[in-house]
Design a protein around this motif. Structure first.
Motif, PDB file in Angstrom:
ATOM      1  N   GLN A  56      24.017  61.631  81.626  1.00  0.00           N
ATOM      2  CA  GLN A  56      25.175  61.543  80.730  1.00  0.00           C
ATOM      3  C   GLN A  56      25.583  60.093  80.522  1.00  0.00           C
ATOM      4  O   GLN A  56      25.927  59.684  79.416  1.00  0.00           O
ATOM      5  CB  GLN A  56      26.331  62.359  81.297  1.00  0.00           C
ATOM      6  CG  GLN A  56      26.093  63.856  81.251  1.00  0.00           C
ATOM      7  CD  GLN A  56      27.141  64.640  82.020  1.00  0.00           C
ATOM      8  OE1 GLN A  56      27.966  64.079  82.734  1.00  0.00           O
ATOM      9  NE2 GLN A  56      27.098  65.960  81.887  1.00  0.00           N
ATOM     10  N   SER A  57      25.538  59.313  81.584  1.00  0.00           N
ATOM     11  CA  SER A  57      25.885  57.898  81.484  1.00  0.00           C
ATOM     12  C   SER A  57      24.900  57.162  80.575  1.00  0.00           C
ATOM     13  O   SER A  57      25.299  56.343  79.755  1.00  0.00           O
ATOM     14  CB  SER A  57      25.892  57.271  82.880  1.00  0.00           C
ATOM     15  OG  SER A  57      26.177  55.904  82.809  1.00  0.00           O
ATOM     16  N   ALA A  58      23.621  57.483  80.722  1.00  0.00           N
ATOM     17  CA  ALA A  58      22.603  56.847  79.882  1.00  0.00           C
ATOM     18  C   ALA A  58      22.802  57.225  78.419  1.00  0.00           C
ATOM     19  O   ALA A  58      22.654  56.381  77.535  1.00  0.00           O
ATOM     20  CB  ALA A  58      21.209  57.255  80.356  1.00  0.00           C
ATOM     21  N   SER A  60      25.653  58.019  76.946  1.00  0.00           N
ATOM     22  CA  SER A  60      26.819  57.319  76.401  1.00  0.00           C
ATOM     23  C   SER A  60      26.521  55.833  76.201  1.00  0.00           C
ATOM     24  O   SER A  60      26.980  55.227  75.234  1.00  0.00           O
ATOM     25  CB  SER A  60      28.049  57.524  77.292  1.00  0.00           C
ATOM     26  OG  SER A  60      27.889  56.898  78.536  1.00  0.00           O
ATOM     27  N   LEU A  61      25.729  55.239  77.081  1.00  0.00           N
ATOM     28  CA  LEU A  61      25.331  53.844  76.903  1.00  0.00           C
ATOM     29  C   LEU A  61      24.453  53.689  75.664  1.00  0.00           C
ATOM     30  O   LEU A  61      24.598  52.718  74.912  1.00  0.00           O
ATOM     31  CB  LEU A  61      24.568  53.339  78.130  1.00  0.00           C
ATOM     32  CG  LEU A  61      25.403  52.993  79.349  1.00  0.00           C
ATOM     33  CD1 LEU A  61      24.503  52.685  80.536  1.00  0.00           C
ATOM     34  CD2 LEU A  61      26.312  51.808  79.069  1.00  0.00           C
ATOM     35  N   ALA A  62      23.559  54.639  75.448  1.00  0.00           N
ATOM     36  CA  ALA A  62      22.697  54.582  74.259  1.00  0.00           C
ATOM     37  C   ALA A  62      23.532  54.691  72.988  1.00  0.00           C
ATOM     38  O   ALA A  62      23.289  53.983  72.013  1.00  0.00           O
ATOM     39  CB  ALA A  62      21.653  55.689  74.317  1.00  0.00           C
ATOM     40  N   ASP A  63      24.530  55.585  72.993  1.00  0.00           N
ATOM     41  CA  ASP A  63      25.420  55.718  71.835  1.00  0.00           C
ATOM     42  C   ASP A  63      26.185  54.426  71.582  1.00  0.00           C
ATOM     43  O   ASP A  63      26.291  53.964  70.441  1.00  0.00           O
ATOM     44  CB  ASP A  63      26.403  56.876  72.034  1.00  0.00           C
ATOM     45  CG  ASP A  63      25.730  58.232  71.981  1.00  0.00           C
ATOM     46  OD1 ASP A  63      24.584  58.319  71.478  1.00  0.00           O
ATOM     47  OD2 ASP A  63      26.357  59.208  72.462  1.00  0.00           O
ATOM     48  N   ALA A  64      26.715  53.830  72.648  1.00  0.00           N
ATOM     49  CA  ALA A  64      27.466  52.578  72.508  1.00  0.00           C
ATOM     50  C   ALA A  64      26.555  51.468  71.997  1.00  0.00           C
ATOM     51  O   ALA A  64      26.952  50.659  71.154  1.00  0.00           O
ATOM     52  CB  ALA A  64      28.081  52.181  73.852  1.00  0.00           C
ATOM     53  N   TRP A  65      25.313  51.439  72.473  1.00  0.00           N
ATOM     54  CA  TRP A  65      24.372  50.422  72.020  1.00  0.00           C
ATOM     55  C   TRP A  65      24.040  50.603  70.535  1.00  0.00           C
ATOM     56  O   TRP A  65      23.948  49.645  69.798  1.00  0.00           O
ATOM     57  CB  TRP A  65      23.105  50.457  72.845  1.00  0.00           C
ATOM     58  CG  TRP A  65      22.061  49.529  72.311  1.00  0.00           C
ATOM     59  CD1 TRP A  65      20.932  49.871  71.655  1.00  0.00           C
ATOM     60  CD2 TRP A  65      22.090  48.099  72.330  1.00  0.00           C
ATOM     61  NE1 TRP A  65      20.237  48.757  71.281  1.00  0.00           N
ATOM     62  CE2 TRP A  65      20.927  47.645  71.685  1.00  0.00           C
ATOM     63  CE3 TRP A  65      22.982  47.161  72.834  1.00  0.00           C
ATOM     64  CZ2 TRP A  65      20.631  46.298  71.537  1.00  0.00           C
ATOM     65  CZ3 TRP A  65      22.679  45.818  72.684  1.00  0.00           C
ATOM     66  CH2 TRP A  65      21.526  45.403  72.039  1.00  0.00           C
ATOM     67  N   ASP A  66      23.871  51.862  70.118  1.00  0.00           N
ATOM     68  CA  ASP A  66      23.585  52.127  68.710  1.00  0.00           C
ATOM     69  C   ASP A  66      24.706  51.594  67.817  1.00  0.00           C
ATOM     70  O   ASP A  66      24.448  50.955  66.800  1.00  0.00           O
ATOM     71  CB  ASP A  66      23.418  53.635  68.459  1.00  0.00           C
ATOM     72  CG  ASP A  66      22.049  54.137  68.863  1.00  0.00           C
ATOM     73  OD1 ASP A  66      21.133  53.308  69.047  1.00  0.00           O
ATOM     74  OD2 ASP A  66      21.893  55.366  69.000  1.00  0.00           O
ATOM     75  N   THR A  68      26.928  49.218  68.557  1.00  0.00           N
ATOM     76  CA  THR A  68      26.938  47.758  68.636  1.00  0.00           C
ATOM     77  C   THR A  68      25.787  47.165  67.833  1.00  0.00           C
ATOM     78  O   THR A  68      25.949  46.176  67.117  1.00  0.00           O
ATOM     79  CB  THR A  68      26.840  47.296  70.112  1.00  0.00           C
ATOM     80  OG1 THR A  68      27.916  47.890  70.837  1.00  0.00           O
ATOM     81  CG2 THR A  68      26.919  45.792  70.234  1.00  0.00           C
TER      82      THR A  68
END
Length: 78
Positions: A56-58, A60-66, A68
């Protein structure tokens, strides 16, 4: 059968569950009893929870990176 506590020797296993008894037991018959088994590592439920949290953390990080990354590309095109 009674066993005197002074006669009990404890050994720890290697990562494959093997015990080295030593050369004093060479060419002798040895009887081994497993009295207790414990683990220092997490059980399967703990591992499953940790994997789920990491997944789940990965995500959400992928979504945030997309987001950004999209913002950065948009700014560079302007």
């Amino acid at each position: 059968m009674e066993v005197d506590a002074d006669d009990v020797r404890t050994k720890e296993t290697d990562d494959r569950g093997r015990i080295y008894l030593g050369t004093e037991y060479a060419n002798k018959r040895v009887t081994v009893a497993v009295v207790e088994v414990s683990t220092d590592g997490p059980d399967e439920d703990e591992l499953a929870d940790a994997y789920r949290d990491a997944s789940q953390s990965a995500a959400s990080l992928a979504d945030a990176w997309d987001e950004t990354s999209d913002e950065a590309w948009e700014e560079s095109l302007e």
